[in-house]
Each structure stands twice: as C-alpha cells, then as structure tokens.
Design a protein around this motif. Structure first.
Motif, PDB file in Angstrom:
ATOM      1  N   ALA A 171       0.818  -1.215   0.000  1.00 34.47           N
ATOM      2  CA  ALA A 171       0.000   0.000   0.000  1.00 34.47           C
ATOM      3  C   ALA A 171       0.853   1.266   0.000  1.00 34.47           C
ATOM      4  N   HIS A 172       2.146   1.133   0.298  1.00 33.84           N
ATOM      5  CA  HIS A 172       3.029   2.297   0.343  1.00 33.84           C
ATOM      6  C   HIS A 172       4.179   2.189  -0.669  1.00 33.84           C
ATOM      7  N   GLN A 173       3.980   1.359  -1.667  1.00 35.78           N
ATOM      8  CA  GLN A 173       4.950   1.259  -2.755  1.00 35.78           C
ATOM      9  C   GLN A 173       4.390   1.966  -3.980  1.00 35.78           C
ATOM     10  N   ARG A 174       5.248   2.647  -4.674  1.00 35.96           N
ATOM     11  CA  ARG A 174       4.857   3.414  -5.863  1.00 35.96           C
ATOM     12  C   ARG A 174       4.351   2.475  -6.957  1.00 35.96           C
ATOM     13  N   PRO A 175       3.158   2.764  -7.470  1.00 39.63           N
ATOM     14  CA  PRO A 175       2.667   1.961  -8.600  1.00 39.63           C
ATOM     15  C   PRO A 175       3.532   2.174  -9.843  1.00 39.63           C
ATOM     16  N   GLU A 176       3.549   1.205 -10.677  1.00 39.18           N
ATOM     17  CA  GLU A 176       4.291   1.266 -11.939  1.00 39.18           C
ATOM     18  C   GLU A 176       3.855   2.499 -12.732  1.00 39.18           C
ATOM     19  N   GLY A 177       4.827   3.234 -13.247  1.00 37.31           N
ATOM     20  CA  GLY A 177       4.544   4.366 -14.113  1.00 37.31           C
ATOM     21  C   GLY A 177       4.382   5.709 -13.411  1.00 37.31           C
TER      22      GLY A 177
ATOM     23  N   TYR B 132     -13.558  22.554   3.435  1.00 37.67           N
ATOM     24  CA  TYR B 132     -12.955  21.341   3.972  1.00 37.67           C
ATOM     25  C   TYR B 132     -13.393  20.073   3.229  1.00 37.67           C
ATOM     26  N   GLU B 133     -14.697  19.849   3.131  1.00 38.75           N
ATOM     27  CA  GLU B 133     -15.185  18.622   2.479  1.00 38.75           C
ATOM     28  C   GLU B 133     -14.797  18.560   0.997  1.00 38.75           C
ATOM     29  N   PRO B 134     -14.946  19.654   0.218  1.00 37.71           N
ATOM     30  CA  PRO B 134     -14.487  19.582  -1.169  1.00 37.71           C
ATOM     31  C   PRO B 134     -12.985  19.299  -1.288  1.00 37.71           C
ATOM     32  N   PHE B 135     -12.182  19.865  -0.381  1.00 33.64           N
ATOM     33  CA  PHE B 135     -10.739  19.632  -0.394  1.00 33.64           C
ATOM     34  C   PHE B 135     -10.445  18.157  -0.119  1.00 33.64           C
ATOM     35  N   ARG B 136     -11.076  17.608   0.930  1.00 36.10           N
ATOM     36  CA  ARG B 136     -10.877  16.184   1.253  1.00 36.10           C
ATOM     37  C   ARG B 136     -11.267  15.300   0.077  1.00 36.10           C
ATOM     38  N   ALA B 137     -12.406  15.602  -0.534  1.00 33.48           N
ATOM     39  CA  ALA B 137     -12.885  14.788  -1.651  1.00 33.48           C
ATOM     40  C   ALA B 137     -11.930  14.857  -2.834  1.00 33.48           C
ATOM     41  N   LEU B 138     -11.443  16.049  -3.152  1.00 31.70           N
ATOM     42  CA  LEU B 138     -10.527  16.204  -4.280  1.00 31.70           C
ATOM     43  C   LEU B 138      -9.212  15.478  -4.023  1.00 31.70           C
ATOM     44  N   GLU B 139      -8.668  15.627  -2.819  1.00 35.23           N
ATOM     45  CA  GLU B 139      -7.407  14.954  -2.502  1.00 35.23           C
ATOM     46  C   GLU B 139      -7.588  13.442  -2.567  1.00 35.23           C
ATOM     47  N   GLY B 140      -8.697  12.946  -2.044  1.00 35.73           N
ATOM     48  CA  GLY B 140      -8.981  11.511  -2.105  1.00 35.73           C
ATOM     49  C   GLY B 140      -9.116  11.009  -3.531  1.00 35.73           C
ATOM     50  N   ALA B 141      -9.795  11.781  -4.359  1.00 38.37           N
ATOM     51  CA  ALA B 141      -9.960  11.401  -5.770  1.00 38.37           C
ATOM     52  C   ALA B 141      -8.621  11.406  -6.490  1.00 38.37           C
ATOM     53  N   ALA B 142      -7.771  12.379  -6.198  1.00 37.10           N
ATOM     54  CA  ALA B 142      -6.455  12.449  -6.838  1.00 37.10           C
ATOM     55  C   ALA B 142      -5.613  11.228  -6.469  1.00 37.10           C
ATOM     56  N   VAL B 143      -5.601  10.869  -5.206  1.00 38.89           N
ATOM     57  CA  VAL B 143      -4.833   9.699  -4.760  1.00 38.89           C
ATOM     58  C   VAL B 143      -5.398   8.428  -5.398  1.00 38.89           C
ATOM     59  N   GLU B 144      -6.720   8.334  -5.440  1.00 35.40           N
ATOM     60  CA  GLU B 144      -7.351   7.147  -6.022  1.00 35.40           C
ATOM     61  C   GLU B 144      -7.030   7.029  -7.514  1.00 35.40           C
ATOM     62  N   GLN B 145      -7.229   8.108  -8.256  1.00 30.75           N
ATOM     63  CA  GLN B 145      -7.075   8.046  -9.705  1.00 30.75           C
ATOM     64  C   GLN B 145      -5.621   8.083 -10.165  1.00 30.75           C
ATOM     65  N   LEU B 146      -4.773   8.822  -9.474  1.00 35.13           N
ATOM     66  CA  LEU B 146      -3.395   8.990  -9.940  1.00 35.13           C
ATOM     67  C   LEU B 146      -2.418   8.002  -9.316  1.00 35.13           C
ATOM     68  N   ALA B 147      -2.756   7.454  -8.140  1.00 34.77           N
ATOM     69  CA  ALA B 147      -1.819   6.555  -7.450  1.00 34.77           C
ATOM     70  C   ALA B 147      -2.486   5.255  -7.023  1.00 34.77           C
ATOM     71  N   GLY B 148      -3.613   4.923  -7.638  1.00 32.47           N
ATOM     72  CA  GLY B 148      -4.276   3.668  -7.321  1.00 32.47           C
ATOM     73  C   GLY B 148      -4.708   3.554  -5.866  1.00 32.47           C
ATOM     74  N   GLY B 149      -4.986   4.701  -5.238  1.00 33.58           N
ATOM     75  CA  GLY B 149      -5.438   4.697  -3.851  1.00 33.58           C
ATOM     76  C   GLY B 149      -4.330   4.576  -2.820  1.00 33.58           C
ATOM     77  N   ARG B 150      -3.101   4.577  -3.283  1.00 37.27           N
ATOM     78  CA  ARG B 150      -1.971   4.437  -2.355  1.00 37.27           C
ATOM     79  C   ARG B 150      -1.615   5.791  -1.767  1.00 37.27           C
ATOM     80  N   ARG B 151      -1.841   5.907  -0.462  1.00 37.15           N
ATOM     81  CA  ARG B 151      -1.639   7.168   0.242  1.00 37.15           C
ATOM     82  C   ARG B 151      -0.212   7.287   0.761  1.00 37.15           C
ATOM     83  N   HIS B 152       0.207   8.501   0.983  1.00 37.71           N
ATOM     84  CA  HIS B 152       1.489   8.829   1.626  1.00 37.71           C
ATOM     85  C   HIS B 152       2.699   8.199   0.938  1.00 37.71           C
ATOM     86  N   LEU B 153       2.668   8.130  -0.378  1.00 42.02           N
ATOM     87  CA  LEU B 153       3.810   7.571  -1.106  1.00 42.02           C
ATOM     88  C   LEU B 153       5.063   8.415  -0.914  1.00 42.02           C
ATOM     89  N   TYR B 154       4.903   9.713  -0.937  1.00 44.59           N
ATOM     90  CA  TYR B 154       6.049  10.609  -0.764  1.00 44.59           C
ATOM     91  C   TYR B 154       6.714  10.348   0.584  1.00 44.59           C
TER      92      TYR B 154
END
Length: 148
Positions: free
Chosen positions: A11-17, A103-125
């Motif tokens: 869950a904390h490993q960078r997805p391929e690509g 607050y809620e729009p920010f949380r939703a956007l950040e969650g969507a970005a992590v889901e769509q761009l990193a396959g839901g993997r949080r705190h990769l950095y």
C-alpha cells in the motif's frame, strides 16, 4: 524462522509508471490537506472556546445583579451574551460553512487524486522518504510494524 521483506508494504509502494514529480505533487497535495485538518481543529477550538465564554456570561450577569449593578448586567446581557461572532453567524455556522465550502471539497478532491493517480496508495512521498532515511537492519528503523 521466516524472514520478512524489509521495505514498505504494498500500500506504500509506488505503482508502476508513477514518476517522481507526480509523487511529489501528491505529497504536496496531501500536506496541504493535512494543514486544513489543523486549521479545522483550530476552528473547532474557536467554536468551543467562544461557546464556553458565552455560557460563562450567564454567571457574570447573575453576579453583576447580585452585586447591585443591574445596569451592567443588562448591558452585558444585551450587548454581548448571544452575540454573533460575524454578521449573522454563531460559531457553529462558521464551522459548518467552512466544512461545506472548503474542507469537504478539499478532502474529496485529494482523495480522488490519490485514487485516480496513485491507485489509492496514500502517503507515497512520505513512505519513500522513510525508506531513504532509515537504517536497514536497525531495530528502531523497521520498514513497517511487525518486522525486524
């Protein structure tokens, strides 16, 4: 004895690509959202402290009356007790407006970005920063819980 893999869990490993810039961008987005969590906590502290002060005014009004200063009791009751903190708003309304508008729009956007761009993997950095900074094999630098 089974040897554990010494590195971050899946869950904390960078997805391929996923490149460094995108991982850094997601880390920055996460840090900004975490800062809003702190701001929201301060807003709730403001809400609770203001409410506590307003409730304490009941005691002040009663004591002013008891002390023979009804004009001051009336003034505190009329001018400050129950007063809006900003036009038309008590603190609960400020909190609700912040939650709904920001607050809620920010949380939703950040969650969507992590889901769509990193396959839901949080705190990769942060996970990659941990890997770069830890001492492999040191008992207080394990990659994840339950490993040694």
């Amino acid at each position: 004895m089974q040897k554990h893999h010494d590195g971050p869990d899946r869950a904390h490993q960078r997805p391929e690509g996923l490149d460094d810039t995108l991982v850094e961008a997601l880390g920055s987005l996460s840090k900004a959202r975490e800062t809003t969590e702190r701001a929201r906590g301060h807003l709730y502290a403001f809400h609770q402290l203001t409410g506590t002060a307003d409730l304490e005014l009941d005691r002040a009004v009663a004591l002013l009356r008891e002390a023979g200063r009804p004009e001051w009791a009336d003034r505190v009751a009329a001018e400050i007790l129950g007063r809006n903190v900003i036009p038309g708003h008590w603190t609960f309304q400020v909190v609700e407006a912040y939650d709904d508008t920001y607050y809620e729009p920010f949380r939703a956007l950040e969650g969507a970005a992590v889901e769509q761009l990193a396959g839901g993997r949080r705190h990769l950095y942060e996970a990659e920063m941990k890997e770069a900074r830890r001492t492999t094999g040191h008992p207080d630098h394990t990659a994840r819980p339950g490993t040694h």
